[in-house]
Design a protein around this motif. Sequence first.
Motif, PDB file in Angstrom:
ATOM      1  N   ARG A 187       7.782  90.556  69.047  1.00  0.00           N
ATOM      2  CA  ARG A 187       7.958  91.985  69.346  1.00  0.00           C
ATOM      3  C   ARG A 187       9.407  92.316  69.684  1.00  0.00           C
ATOM      4  NH1 ARG A 187       2.478  92.801  72.953  1.00  0.00           N
ATOM      5  NH2 ARG A 187       1.097  93.266  71.198  1.00  0.00           N
ATOM      6  N   LYS A 188      10.073  91.427  70.411  1.00  0.00           N
ATOM      7  CA  LYS A 188      11.453  91.698  70.830  1.00  0.00           C
ATOM      8  C   LYS A 188      12.467  91.484  69.710  1.00  0.00           C
ATOM      9  CE  LYS A 188      11.241  91.136  75.771  1.00  0.00           C
ATOM     10  NZ  LYS A 188      11.970  90.682  76.948  1.00  0.00           N
ATOM     11  N   LEU A 189      12.268  90.431  68.908  1.00  0.00           N
ATOM     12  CA  LEU A 189      13.271  90.076  67.903  1.00  0.00           C
ATOM     13  C   LEU A 189      12.928  90.561  66.497  1.00  0.00           C
ATOM     14  CD1 LEU A 189      14.186  86.417  68.931  1.00  0.00           C
ATOM     15  CD2 LEU A 189      15.360  88.546  69.524  1.00  0.00           C
ATOM     16  N   GLY A 190      11.648  90.742  66.204  1.00  0.00           N
ATOM     17  CA  GLY A 190      11.254  91.133  64.856  1.00  0.00           C
ATOM     18  C   GLY A 190      11.323  89.974  63.878  1.00  0.00           C
ATOM     19  N   VAL A 191      11.314  90.292  62.606  1.00  0.00           N
ATOM     20  CA  VAL A 191      11.315  89.284  61.539  1.00  0.00           C
ATOM     21  C   VAL A 191      12.711  89.136  60.947  1.00  0.00           C
ATOM     22  CG1 VAL A 191       8.896  89.721  60.962  1.00  0.00           C
ATOM     23  CG2 VAL A 191      10.682  90.953  59.752  1.00  0.00           C
ATOM     24  N   GLY A 192      12.894  88.070  60.161  1.00  0.00           N
ATOM     25  CA  GLY A 192      14.114  87.924  59.377  1.00  0.00           C
ATOM     26  C   GLY A 192      15.215  87.090  59.983  1.00  0.00           C
ATOM     27  N   LEU A 193      14.953  86.414  61.103  1.00  0.00           N
ATOM     28  CA  LEU A 193      15.964  85.559  61.717  1.00  0.00           C
ATOM     29  C   LEU A 193      15.714  84.105  61.322  1.00  0.00           C
ATOM     30  CD1 LEU A 193      15.963  87.161  65.293  1.00  0.00           C
ATOM     31  CD2 LEU A 193      17.482  87.678  63.368  1.00  0.00           C
ATOM     32  N   PHE A 194      16.676  83.252  61.609  1.00  0.00           N
ATOM     33  CA  PHE A 194      16.525  81.829  61.320  1.00  0.00           C
ATOM     34  C   PHE A 194      15.480  81.192  62.232  1.00  0.00           C
ATOM     35  CE2 PHE A 194      21.040  82.272  59.877  1.00  0.00           C
ATOM     36  CZ  PHE A 194      20.800  81.994  58.539  1.00  0.00           C
ATOM     37  N   GLU A 195      14.830  80.156  61.724  1.00  0.00           N
ATOM     38  CA  GLU A 195      13.840  79.403  62.505  1.00  0.00           C
ATOM     39  C   GLU A 195      14.418  78.944  63.833  1.00  0.00           C
ATOM     40  OE1 GLU A 195      12.355  76.039  60.305  1.00  0.00           O
ATOM     41  OE2 GLU A 195      11.847  77.301  58.579  1.00  0.00           O
ATOM     42  N   SER A 196      15.656  78.481  63.808  1.00  0.00           N
ATOM     43  CA  SER A 196      16.276  77.924  65.007  1.00  0.00           C
ATOM     44  C   SER A 196      16.350  78.944  66.148  1.00  0.00           C
ATOM     45  CB  SER A 196      17.670  77.387  64.687  1.00  0.00           C
ATOM     46  OG  SER A 196      18.482  78.429  64.167  1.00  0.00           O
ATOM     47  N   ILE A 197      16.498  80.211  65.821  1.00  0.00           N
ATOM     48  CA  ILE A 197      16.553  81.244  66.859  1.00  0.00           C
ATOM     49  C   ILE A 197      15.192  81.388  67.525  1.00  0.00           C
ATOM     50  CG2 ILE A 197      16.843  83.736  67.238  1.00  0.00           C
ATOM     51  CD1 ILE A 197      18.993  83.584  64.984  1.00  0.00           C
ATOM     52  N   TYR A 198      14.148  81.462  66.709  1.00  0.00           N
ATOM     53  CA  TYR A 198      12.800  81.576  67.270  1.00  0.00           C
ATOM     54  C   TYR A 198      12.438  80.326  68.072  1.00  0.00           C
ATOM     55  CZ  TYR A 198      12.401  85.465  63.981  1.00  0.00           C
ATOM     56  OH  TYR A 198      12.599  86.625  63.285  1.00  0.00           O
ATOM     57  N   GLU A 199      12.809  79.162  67.564  1.00  0.00           N
ATOM     58  CA  GLU A 199      12.522  77.911  68.274  1.00  0.00           C
ATOM     59  C   GLU A 199      13.212  77.888  69.626  1.00  0.00           C
ATOM     60  OE1 GLU A 199      13.818  73.308  67.953  1.00  0.00           O
ATOM     61  OE2 GLU A 199      13.170  74.222  66.072  1.00  0.00           O
TER      62      GLU A 199
ATOM     63  N   ILE B  98       3.644  78.273  63.157  1.00  0.00           N
ATOM     64  CA  ILE B  98       3.978  79.655  63.516  1.00  0.00           C
ATOM     65  C   ILE B  98       5.086  80.161  62.608  1.00  0.00           C
ATOM     66  CG2 ILE B  98       4.771  81.199  65.349  1.00  0.00           C
ATOM     67  CD1 ILE B  98       3.716  79.137  67.370  1.00  0.00           C
ATOM     68  N   ASN B  99       4.745  81.166  61.803  1.00  0.00           N
ATOM     69  CA  ASN B  99       5.711  81.792  60.910  1.00  0.00           C
ATOM     70  C   ASN B  99       6.141  83.131  61.507  1.00  0.00           C
ATOM     71  OD1 ASN B  99       7.314  82.592  58.800  1.00  0.00           O
ATOM     72  ND2 ASN B  99       5.617  83.110  57.453  1.00  0.00           N
ATOM     73  N   PHE B 100       7.360  83.170  62.021  1.00  0.00           N
ATOM     74  CA  PHE B 100       7.869  84.390  62.643  1.00  0.00           C
ATOM     75  C   PHE B 100       8.291  85.438  61.615  1.00  0.00           C
ATOM     76  CE2 PHE B 100       8.100  81.759  66.417  1.00  0.00           C
ATOM     77  CZ  PHE B 100       7.788  82.657  67.421  1.00  0.00           C
ATOM     78  N   ASN B 101       8.244  85.111  60.354  1.00  0.00           N
ATOM     79  CA  ASN B 101       8.645  86.059  59.321  1.00  0.00           C
ATOM     80  C   ASN B 101       7.459  86.890  58.819  1.00  0.00           C
ATOM     81  OD1 ASN B 101      10.869  87.150  57.972  1.00  0.00           O
ATOM     82  ND2 ASN B 101      10.325  86.088  56.086  1.00  0.00           N
TER      83      ASN B 101
END
Length: 135
Positions: free
Chosen positions: A25-37, A113-116
């Motif tokens: 919710r805070k970051l949305g989609v489209g960032l690198f995996e490493s950021i979400y991790e 978990i797919n953040f995209n």
Amino acid sequence: MQKTTQMTENEISKIVFEIGLKIHRKLGVGLFESIYEECLFYELQKTELKVERQKFLNIQYEDLLLEKAFKMDLLIEHKVVLEIKSVDVLNNFHAAQLKNYLRLGNYKLGMLINFNSQLFKNGVKRIANGLNELK
């Protein structure tokens, strides 16, 4: 909160899902995996859960020890393996990769978990290894 060493895989996965949803919710989609991790690791560290990041997994093949054969994104409480993705579509390889971590490391539950994914819950896949109650 319950004593973490007694938490079940299901209880841990609920916490992971809620934290993942918050990050999505805070970051949305489209960032690198490493950021979400990194964000998942940060948020999980704020709980009482034991979290290991970029955890190597050794495997035994007959008399041969293969050190650092795999690297898991996150391991929680020595029970739940998280594999983080940021891809258009999860495919069979992603699931097979996590199944191998579970089988070879003797873990019972993994979360892919797919953040995209536009809708977070559609990007989360639970994979069980010998846990009938996790259907």
